[in-house]
Write a protein that holds these residues in place. Sequence first.
Motif, PDB file in Angstrom:
ATOM      1  N   LEU A  50      -3.839  -0.813 -14.168  1.00  8.67           N
ATOM      2  CA  LEU A  50      -3.226  -2.144 -14.187  1.00  8.67           C
ATOM      3  C   LEU A  50      -1.714  -1.990 -14.316  1.00  8.67           C
ATOM      4  CD1 LEU A  50      -5.624  -3.996 -16.628  1.00  8.67           C
ATOM      5  CD2 LEU A  50      -5.176  -4.675 -14.271  1.00  8.67           C
ATOM      6  N   SER A  51      -0.973  -2.790 -13.585  1.00 12.63           N
ATOM      7  CA  SER A  51       0.476  -2.701 -13.688  1.00 12.63           C
ATOM      8  C   SER A  51       0.936  -3.444 -14.939  1.00 12.63           C
ATOM      9  CB  SER A  51       1.132  -3.315 -12.459  1.00 12.63           C
ATOM     10  OG  SER A  51       0.979  -4.719 -12.500  1.00 12.63           O
TER      11      SER A  51
ATOM     12  N   MET B  61       0.838  -1.204   0.000  1.00 14.20           N
ATOM     13  CA  MET B  61       0.000   0.000   0.000  1.00 14.20           C
ATOM     14  C   MET B  61       0.874   1.257   0.000  1.00 14.20           C
ATOM     15  SD  MET B  61      -2.850   1.163   2.728  1.00 14.20           S
ATOM     16  CE  MET B  61      -4.390   0.470   2.243  1.00 14.20           C
ATOM     17  N   SER B  62       0.548   2.177  -0.841  1.00 14.09           N
ATOM     18  CA  SER B  62       1.372   3.376  -0.911  1.00 14.09           C
ATOM     19  C   SER B  62       0.958   4.358   0.184  1.00 14.09           C
ATOM     20  CB  SER B  62       1.198   4.029  -2.287  1.00 14.09           C
ATOM     21  OG  SER B  62      -0.013   4.732  -2.333  1.00 14.09           O
ATOM     22  N   VAL B  63       1.892   5.248   0.479  1.00 17.42           N
ATOM     23  CA  VAL B  63       1.632   6.245   1.512  1.00 17.42           C
ATOM     24  C   VAL B  63       0.444   7.106   1.112  1.00 17.42           C
ATOM     25  CG1 VAL B  63       2.643   8.162   2.773  1.00 17.42           C
ATOM     26  CG2 VAL B  63       4.091   6.285   2.005  1.00 17.42           C
TER      27      VAL B  63
ATOM     28  N   ARG C  34      -0.368   7.134 -12.030  1.00 15.82           N
ATOM     29  CA  ARG C  34      -1.606   6.398 -11.778  1.00 15.82           C
ATOM     30  C   ARG C  34      -1.317   4.933 -11.482  1.00 15.82           C
ATOM     31  NH1 ARG C  34      -5.449   7.085 -16.481  1.00 15.82           N
ATOM     32  NH2 ARG C  34      -6.777   5.865 -15.115  1.00 15.82           N
ATOM     33  N   ALA C  35      -0.267   4.404 -12.101  1.00 19.20           N
ATOM     34  CA  ALA C  35       0.092   3.009 -11.823  1.00 19.20           C
ATOM     35  C   ALA C  35       0.551   2.871 -10.373  1.00 19.20           C
ATOM     36  CB  ALA C  35       1.183   2.545 -12.779  1.00 19.20           C
ATOM     37  N   ALA C  36       1.350   3.839  -9.921  1.00 18.20           N
ATOM     38  CA  ALA C  36       1.866   3.799  -8.554  1.00 18.20           C
ATOM     39  C   ALA C  36       0.732   3.915  -7.537  1.00 18.20           C
ATOM     40  CB  ALA C  36       2.878   4.922  -8.340  1.00 18.20           C
ATOM     41  N   ARG C  37      -0.300   4.637  -7.896  1.00 19.83           N
ATOM     42  CA  ARG C  37      -1.435   4.791  -6.981  1.00 19.83           C
ATOM     43  C   ARG C  37      -2.407   3.617  -7.055  1.00 19.83           C
ATOM     44  NH1 ARG C  37      -0.914  10.082  -8.902  1.00 19.83           N
ATOM     45  NH2 ARG C  37      -2.634   9.899 -10.362  1.00 19.83           N
TER      46      ARG C  37
ATOM     47  N   ARG D 117      -8.525   5.545  -0.118  1.00 24.65           N
ATOM     48  CA  ARG D 117      -9.187   4.791  -1.176  1.00 24.65           C
ATOM     49  C   ARG D 117      -8.371   3.555  -1.544  1.00 24.65           C
ATOM     50  NH1 ARG D 117     -10.145   7.279  -6.426  1.00 24.65           N
ATOM     51  NH2 ARG D 117      -9.138   9.070  -5.523  1.00 24.65           N
ATOM     52  N   ALA D 118      -9.022   2.403  -1.637  1.00 25.49           N
ATOM     53  CA  ALA D 118      -8.318   1.182  -1.998  1.00 25.49           C
ATOM     54  C   ALA D 118      -7.975   1.227  -3.481  1.00 25.49           C
ATOM     55  CB  ALA D 118      -9.188  -0.029  -1.704  1.00 25.49           C
ATOM     56  N   ALA D 119      -6.848   0.604  -3.835  1.00 26.82           N
ATOM     57  CA  ALA D 119      -6.456   0.584  -5.231  1.00 26.82           C
ATOM     58  C   ALA D 119      -7.441  -0.269  -6.017  1.00 26.82           C
ATOM     59  CB  ALA D 119      -5.053   0.018  -5.356  1.00 26.82           C
ATOM     60  N   SER D 120      -7.808   0.206  -7.202  1.00 28.14           N
ATOM     61  CA  SER D 120      -8.788  -0.536  -7.998  1.00 28.14           C
ATOM     62  C   SER D 120      -8.126  -1.505  -8.973  1.00 28.14           C
ATOM     63  CB  SER D 120      -9.681   0.448  -8.758  1.00 28.14           C
ATOM     64  OG  SER D 120      -8.884   1.333  -9.515  1.00 28.14           O
TER      65      SER D 120
END
Lengths: 91, 271
Positions: free
Chosen positions: B192-193, A1-3, B185-188, A10-13
């Motif tokens: 999709l990676s 999980m990023s900072v 956006r990928a890092a967040r 918000r959870a990553a989608s």
Amino acid sequence: MSVLRLFTGRAASAPVARERLQILLAHERSLRGQPDLLMQLREEILAVVSRHVLLDPDKVIVRMDRGKHVSTLEVDIELPNGADRAFASAG
Amino acid sequence: MTKVLVVTSGKGGVGKTTTTAAMGAALAQAGEKVVVVDFDVGLRNLDLVLGAERRVVFDLINVVHGVAKLPQALIRDKRLENLWLLPASQTKDKDALTEDGVGRVIHELRKTFDWVICDSPAGIERGAMLAMRYADEAIIVTNPEVSSVRDSDRIIGMLDSKTERAENGERVAKHILITRYDAGRAARGEMLSIEDVLEILATPLLGIVPESQDVLRASNVGCPVTLNSPASAPARAYHDAMRRLLGEEVEMQIPTERKGLMNLLLGRRAA
Ligand SMILES: Nc1ncnc2c1ncn2[C@@H]1O[C@H](COP(=O)(O)OP(=O)(O)OP(=O)(O)O)[C@@H](O)[C@H]1O
Ligand SMILES: [Mg+2]
């Protein structure tokens, strides 16, 4: 999980996207090369049922739902009123 | 030996035409003799991206129908002497191209060029089918996003079954090119990676082209991005992809913008 996510809450989608794609594509790939399986099932079911009751071919819906462990085949046939009596006399 | 390369995707607007122009120019700059062929009948755009729109006289359909000879329809790039364009026509008749006709044109082009790059229309219909029909290799342009990945999977299935090579029991060499990649956006976790996309599609990666203003700027002025701004992130990505296509080992990295302080302050660069 990023900072950043800690702050936005918000959870990553992307993981959801990945999981949905994996299930969907496994399903679609399995149908490749035999794309008419459902159409064929539909035709045959239609033929069998029509032998006993008059029905509208457009009201016959055959659907396949493929899950991770089991798949379901859903057949939805709408019968015109009075068809149940035809069933009784046929049987 | 000539390579016929199709640039395809299924989904529309992912960057096929941009990629065809950029890869075509990059290969031509590397000394290869290249023709880019626009298969997007009725919606031709490759001429515009290459800045050759006012020089189109005859097109692919004219050649297929014998109205024009191939050399009459080929347009030589004004900047790169090794780069040629065979434009699509603007007629909307979908049946104007036949399998045999396209086969004959590709056969002719093989005699003259090192690379024949076919810019596919979107979709999985006849036009997309004809664009890939005679391909030896394929670049599948994919954005890291669910619908694009799904369509890429469909296209991979078609490349493995509907091409002439597949029917002869041979393989079309397939490469994934990820475009419009947004590292932030990928890092967040919003996109999709790259690992996800590659794992799902199980096809080797040719390169990663970042989302960039430079692409738009290049198409505005009708010049492939590799030529218009060679130092830009997308140009470097395409250049690396071109070298990999030629068989070189190039370390995979995601090129980033090199912005100066002034640019950062201004937030953008003038064209
Ligand atoms: N790396 C990128 N960064 C920013 N914009 C891009 C990038 N690649 C493509 N685009 C833009 O996306 C749009 C669609 O690109 P392009 O025409 O190459 O897609 P396409 O796959 O050929 O579309 P179609 O399916 O309609 O033929 C264009 O406006 C183009 O400038
Ligand atoms: Mg296009």
